[in-house]
Scaffold this motif. Structure first.
Motif, PDB file in Angstrom:
ATOM      1  N   VAL A  12      10.714  -7.752   3.091  1.00 11.78           N
ATOM      2  CA  VAL A  12       9.608  -6.989   2.499  1.00 11.78           C
ATOM      3  C   VAL A  12       8.669  -7.915   1.710  1.00 11.78           C
ATOM      4  CG1 VAL A  12       9.014  -5.219   0.806  1.00 11.78           C
ATOM      5  CG2 VAL A  12      10.908  -4.821   2.407  1.00 11.78           C
ATOM      6  N   GLU A  13       9.282  -8.824   1.005  1.00 13.11           N
ATOM      7  CA  GLU A  13       8.453  -9.772   0.194  1.00 13.11           C
ATOM      8  C   GLU A  13       7.635 -10.694   1.094  1.00 13.11           C
ATOM      9  OE1 GLU A  13       6.726 -11.721  -2.915  1.00 13.11           O
ATOM     10  OE2 GLU A  13       7.887  -9.838  -2.879  1.00 13.11           O
ATOM     11  N   VAL A  14       8.224 -11.118   2.198  1.00  9.79           N
ATOM     12  CA  VAL A  14       7.484 -11.988   3.130  1.00  9.79           C
ATOM     13  C   VAL A  14       6.314 -11.233   3.734  1.00  9.79           C
ATOM     14  CG1 VAL A  14       7.652 -13.171   5.350  1.00  9.79           C
ATOM     15  CG2 VAL A  14       9.448 -13.473   3.637  1.00  9.79           C
ATOM     16  N   ARG A  15       6.552  -9.971   4.121  1.00  7.77           N
ATOM     17  CA  ARG A  15       5.476  -9.155   4.706  1.00  7.77           C
ATOM     18  C   ARG A  15       4.343  -8.957   3.687  1.00  7.77           C
ATOM     19  NH1 ARG A  15       7.730  -3.855   7.516  1.00  7.77           N
ATOM     20  NH2 ARG A  15       5.510  -3.709   7.922  1.00  7.77           N
ATOM     21  N   ARG A  16       4.769  -8.738   2.439  1.00  2.00           N
ATOM     22  CA  ARG A  16       3.741  -8.570   1.395  1.00  2.00           C
ATOM     23  C   ARG A  16       2.893  -9.831   1.235  1.00  2.00           C
ATOM     24  NH1 ARG A  16       2.753  -9.754  -3.571  1.00  2.00           N
ATOM     25  NH2 ARG A  16       4.682 -10.993  -3.715  1.00  2.00           N
ATOM     26  N   GLN A  17       3.548 -10.980   1.270  1.00  2.00           N
ATOM     27  CA  GLN A  17       2.820 -12.251   1.128  1.00  2.00           C
ATOM     28  C   GLN A  17       1.900 -12.503   2.325  1.00  2.00           C
ATOM     29  OE1 GLN A  17       5.708 -15.336   0.452  1.00  2.00           O
ATOM     30  NE2 GLN A  17       6.339 -14.523  -1.564  1.00  2.00           N
ATOM     31  N   LEU A  21      -2.041 -12.980   2.205  1.00  4.38           N
ATOM     32  CA  LEU A  21      -2.675 -14.152   2.796  1.00  4.38           C
ATOM     33  C   LEU A  21      -3.755 -13.744   3.786  1.00  4.38           C
ATOM     34  CD1 LEU A  21       0.382 -16.528   3.436  1.00  4.38           C
ATOM     35  CD2 LEU A  21      -1.523 -16.892   1.854  1.00  4.38           C
ATOM     36  N   THR A  22      -3.485 -12.663   4.531  1.00  2.76           N
ATOM     37  CA  THR A  22      -4.474 -12.171   5.489  1.00  2.76           C
ATOM     38  C   THR A  22      -5.741 -11.716   4.758  1.00  2.76           C
ATOM     39  OG1 THR A  22      -2.707 -11.428   6.970  1.00  2.76           O
ATOM     40  CG2 THR A  22      -4.908 -10.490   7.305  1.00  2.76           C
ATOM     41  N   ASP A  24      -6.687 -12.799   1.855  1.00  2.00           N
ATOM     42  CA  ASP A  24      -7.358 -14.006   1.316  1.00  2.00           C
ATOM     43  C   ASP A  24      -8.145 -14.730   2.408  1.00  2.00           C
ATOM     44  OD1 ASP A  24      -6.328 -13.523  -1.160  1.00  2.00           O
ATOM     45  OD2 ASP A  24      -4.617 -14.904  -0.933  1.00  2.00           O
ATOM     46  N   VAL A  25      -7.562 -14.829   3.589  1.00  2.00           N
ATOM     47  CA  VAL A  25      -8.255 -15.483   4.695  1.00  2.00           C
ATOM     48  C   VAL A  25      -9.525 -14.726   5.032  1.00  2.00           C
ATOM     49  CG1 VAL A  25      -8.122 -16.007   7.159  1.00  2.00           C
ATOM     50  CG2 VAL A  25      -6.181 -16.515   5.672  1.00  2.00           C
ATOM     51  N   LYS A  26      -9.424 -13.408   5.057  1.00  2.96           N
ATOM     52  CA  LYS A  26     -10.619 -12.601   5.339  1.00  2.96           C
ATOM     53  C   LYS A  26     -11.695 -12.813   4.267  1.00  2.96           C
ATOM     54  CE  LYS A  26     -12.051  -7.892   6.458  1.00  2.96           C
ATOM     55  NZ  LYS A  26     -13.207  -7.924   5.598  1.00  2.96           N
ATOM     56  N   THR A  27     -11.250 -12.866   3.001  1.00  2.00           N
ATOM     57  CA  THR A  27     -12.211 -13.096   1.905  1.00  2.00           C
ATOM     58  C   THR A  27     -12.902 -14.446   2.058  1.00  2.00           C
ATOM     59  OG1 THR A  27     -10.873 -11.749   0.400  1.00  2.00           O
ATOM     60  CG2 THR A  27     -12.469 -13.303  -0.586  1.00  2.00           C
ATOM     61  N   VAL A  28     -12.082 -15.464   2.370  1.00  2.00           N
ATOM     62  CA  VAL A  28     -12.655 -16.801   2.568  1.00  2.00           C
ATOM     63  C   VAL A  28     -13.619 -16.805   3.753  1.00  2.00           C
ATOM     64  CG1 VAL A  28     -12.121 -19.185   3.197  1.00  2.00           C
ATOM     65  CG2 VAL A  28     -10.724 -17.995   1.499  1.00  2.00           C
ATOM     66  N   TYR A  29     -13.243 -16.118   4.805  1.00  2.00           N
ATOM     67  CA  TYR A  29     -14.095 -16.051   5.994  1.00  2.00           C
ATOM     68  C   TYR A  29     -15.430 -15.374   5.682  1.00  2.00           C
ATOM     69  CZ  TYR A  29     -15.584 -14.927  10.733  1.00  2.00           C
ATOM     70  OH  TYR A  29     -16.313 -14.816  11.887  1.00  2.00           O
ATOM     71  N   ASP A  30     -15.345 -14.294   4.915  1.00  2.00           N
ATOM     72  CA  ASP A  30     -16.579 -13.598   4.516  1.00  2.00           C
ATOM     73  C   ASP A  30     -17.474 -14.508   3.670  1.00  2.00           C
ATOM     74  OD1 ASP A  30     -15.757 -11.355   5.846  1.00  2.00           O
ATOM     75  OD2 ASP A  30     -14.932 -10.353   4.052  1.00  2.00           O
ATOM     76  N   LEU A  31     -16.848 -15.249   2.750  1.00  2.00           N
ATOM     77  CA  LEU A  31     -17.630 -16.177   1.907  1.00  2.00           C
ATOM     78  C   LEU A  31     -18.292 -17.265   2.755  1.00  2.00           C
ATOM     79  CD1 LEU A  31     -15.258 -16.616  -1.168  1.00  2.00           C
ATOM     80  CD2 LEU A  31     -17.475 -15.444  -1.121  1.00  2.00           C
ATOM     81  N   LEU A  32     -17.534 -17.761   3.729  1.00  2.00           N
ATOM     82  CA  LEU A  32     -18.095 -18.786   4.599  1.00  2.00           C
ATOM     83  C   LEU A  32     -19.286 -18.254   5.382  1.00  2.00           C
ATOM     84  CD1 LEU A  32     -14.877 -20.544   5.987  1.00  2.00           C
ATOM     85  CD2 LEU A  32     -16.580 -21.508   4.427  1.00  2.00           C
TER      86      LEU A  32
END
Length: 276
Positions: A12-17, A21-22, A24-32
């Protein structure tokens, strides 16, 4: 056999992480993407301004080239006019005054030079014969210098200026005997009226200068056959007379100072004698 509870919790903890992360990646992608849009806008803005700057620089370059071309044309036109003026003077038999060509604000202009002996020799004395021998040239030049003296003495006498000529004899207006000019105050004062202070050539009246110039040109023509009167505005005769006159006045100032001192002494002596 069911998994252990701690293993389930780890999953459960791994899925949450992974979910985080997904995000965060989307946020970074949007910023880019946003930065890419801003960069594209900036690039378009830069390209527009760069093109404008290049256009302005080309306009300035063309203007400079046109200005330089016009300046060259003005110089060529000025050179042609200078040559034409010089040729016209030569056709008229006029000897132009020595001048130097100078470039001022992109245009060539003629300015007068300081007149020297070589100018008078090459432009005037040798004007009729460029192959004249040096001895003949010097003889003519010395004759011209000699002819200045009586001309200048005439001007000085008319102006009542005493000259430094202790060995020069003058005719007395009273007894027609030769007397030395500097022997006494009375003999110095042979002018009608008292002597006057020496003045420079430029301070003489136009009439006095013109009369002296004409007299010198006539005397030189008579003695040598060289026509100094062909010089533009009589530049050669004027220079020679100006030079000699100012040198003459340097000595005349000392003579005039001595005259003033002796005159004062005679006046003081007369006053002393009358008081006795």
């Amino acid at each position: 056999m069911p998994p252990k509870s701690n293993t389930l919790q780890e999953i459960v903890e791994v899925r949450r992480q992974i979910t985080n992360l997904t995000k965060d990646v989307k946020t970074v992608y949007d910023l880019l993407n946003k930065h890419q849009e801003r960069f594209d806008q900036f690039k378009d803005h830069y390209d527009v301004h760069n093109q404008e700057i290049v256009r302005m620089l080309n306009t300035i370059r063309e203007a400079v080239e046109d200005s330089q071309s016009n300046a060259r044309n003005d110089v060529l036109s000025s050179d042609q006019s200078l040559v034409i003026d010089s040729n016209n003077q030569q056709r008229l038999g006029i000897i132009p005054a020595p001048r130097i060509v100078q470039v001022i604000e992109g245009k060539r202009v003629l300015n007068k030079m300081t007149i020297k002996k070589e100018h008078i020799v090459s432009l005037v004395i040798q004007s009729s014969d460029e192959n004249m021998e040096n001895t003949t040239v010097e003889a003519y030049y010395n004759t011209v210098l000699k002819e200045r003296s009586p001309v200048l003495e005439t001007v000085a006498e008319k102006r009542r200026i005493l000259l430094n000529s202790k060995n020069k004899k003058r005719k007395s207006t009273r007894n027609d005997s030769d007397v030395t000019q500097m022997d006494s105050i009375s003999e110095q004062s042979h002018f009608i009226g008292r002597p006057t202070a020496p003045v420079s050539w430029a301070s003489l009246s136009d009439k006095d200068r013109e009369t002296a110039i004409a007299a010198l040109e006539a005397a030189v023509l008579d003695e040598t056959g060289i026509n100094f009167g062909l010089c533009e505005n009589s530049w050669a005769a004027n220079h020679l007379l100006c030079e000699a006159w100012n040198n003459l006045m340097n000595g005349a100032r000392k003579v005039y100072a001595d005259y003033q001192e002796k005159l004062g002494a005679e006046i003081d002596g007369g006053l002393d004698g009358s008081s006795l």
